[in-house]
Design an enzyme around this catalytic site. Structure first.
Site, short mmCIF file in Angstrom:
data_model
loop_
_atom_site.label_atom_id
_atom_site.label_comp_id
_atom_site.label_asym_id
_atom_site.label_seq_id
_atom_site.Cartn_x
_atom_site.Cartn_y
_atom_site.Cartn_z
N SER A 190 0.72 -1.22 0.04
CA SER A 190 -0.11 -0.10 -0.16
C SER A 190 0.76 1.35 0.16
O SER A 190 1.90 1.19 0.56
CB SER A 190 -0.85 -0.03 1.49
OG SER A 190 -1.49 1.18 1.52
N TYR A 203 -1.97 -0.87 10.62
CA TYR A 203 -2.08 -1.36 9.24
C TYR A 203 -0.91 -0.89 8.27
O TYR A 203 -0.46 -1.65 7.54
CB TYR A 203 -3.40 -0.83 8.50
CG TYR A 203 -3.35 -0.94 7.06
CD1 TYR A 203 -4.03 -2.14 6.76
CD2 TYR A 203 -3.32 0.11 6.27
CE1 TYR A 203 -4.30 -2.43 5.31
CE2 TYR A 203 -3.45 -0.10 4.95
CZ TYR A 203 -3.92 -1.36 4.47
OH TYR A 203 -4.14 -1.47 3.08
#
Ligand code: NAD
Ligand code: MG
Length: 298
Positions: A190, A203
């Site tokens: 990401s 995360y």
């Protein structure tokens, strides 16, 4: 198909008709409930035989990015094993039907990625049902925003790492003895790996880990002819974001801060995975391909 992924278009205007709207779903969420619907390339992805006869295992294959990748892989000629949670059966059945429409095999294997026994069964089922594996896509993931580390539960921290990092380790380790030279592994990381949000500390940390895992393992496996790479999406319209991936007030503006000025669609990710899966990327190893609407990355 009149319009496909090769149609000449202005990327800033593309998907102007899919505006993000405030909405909430319980985890893990369904593409079937997302409004407006995301584009997974159902009507547009055109295959050209780039993965003919390949055998793919994809986690989080029921929806969002993994769903778009599963459709694209099938249209490029691959058979696909789909991993997802049992609650996502409706989404998974839709993707499996699209794969079968291409004359390819779809094998659905629901289960929980936090469970190492499931991860190992997933691999052995894939080997048994497809006769092997030569593309592994570690894409399933968990993202729950939380403002304050002082109240971030041990359970959430553990779940996020189990889903995003440990499952990748367990599945890759179990798959390795079965992967032939020429096989490819693709991990979904990401933009959060480089630009962590203050509300996504757990995360973002898993995504940085995925990048390091990818680059380290890539060097280990290159001499065996197995290539490992990653794809790093920016803001993409998927169930992950409306299941507490973002606070509600951010959802209506999702993706506005990218240079393109809009969020991306899962369909826009699929070609990156196809490229890294196929032999055309034979000299691309340990790379992270950013698909993020123009946000600078290291
Ligand atoms: P998504 O919700 O469609 O896909 C995530 C999938 O993960 C789910 O469909 C589910 O099947 C799977 N999953 C989650 N927890 C699981 C568990 N315990 N057991 C089994 N499966 C589980 O959302 P998406 O955005 O397509 O996410 C795919 C990947 O893309 C994730 O790794 C996510 O971190 C990454 N990503 C997404 C974005 C974005 O903006 N949507 C941005 C960067 C990275
Ligand atoms: Mg899903």
């Amino acid at each position: 198909m009149s319009q496909d992924q090769y149609t000449f278009t202005d990327p800033a205007q593309l998907y102007a008709d899919i505006e993000p709207r405030k909405q909430h779903q319980p985890e893990p969420g369904l593409d079937a409930e997302l409004a407006p619907k995301a584009d997974l390339g159902e009507k547009t992805y055109r295959g050209t035989g780039r993965l003919e006869g390949r055998k793919a295992l994809i986690t989080g294959a029921d929806s969002g990015i993994g769903g778009a990748v599963a459709i694209a892989f099938a249209r490029e000629g691959a058979d696909v094993v789909l991993s997802y949670l049992p609650e996502e059966e409706e989404d998974a059945a839709r993707i499996a039907a699209l794969i079968e429409e291409e004359g390819r095999t779809a094998v659905t294997v629901p289960g929980d990625l936090r469970d190492p026994a499931y991860c190992r069964t997933l691999v052995s089922t894939a080997v048994e049902k497809l006769g092997g594996i030569d593309v592994l896509v570690n894409n399933g993931g968990k993202q729950i925003f939380h403002e304050d580390l002082a109240t971030l539960s041990d359970e959430q921290f553990d779940d996020t790492f189990k889903t995003n990092v440990y499952a990748m380790f367990w599945i890759t380790k179990a798959a390795l003895p079965h992967l032939p030279a020429g096989a490819t592994i693709i991990n979904t990381t990401s933009i959060q790996a480089y630009s962590p949000s203050e509300i996504l500390v757990d995360y973002a940390s898993t995504k940085a880990t995925i990048n390091a895992f990818t680059k380290g393992l890539a060097q280990q496996l290159a001499p065996k002819g197995i290539r490992v790479n990653a794809v790093a999406p920016g803001p993409i319209w998927t169930p992950l974001q409306v299941t507490d991936g973002q606070p509600q007030d951010k959802i209506a503006h999702f993706g506005e801060n990218t240079p393109l000025g809009r969020m991306g669609q899962p369909a826009e990710l699929a070609p990156a995975f196809v490229f890294l899966a196929s032999p055309e990327s034979s000299y691309v190893i340990g790379e992270t391909l950013n698909v993020n609407g123009g946000m600078p990355t290291p």
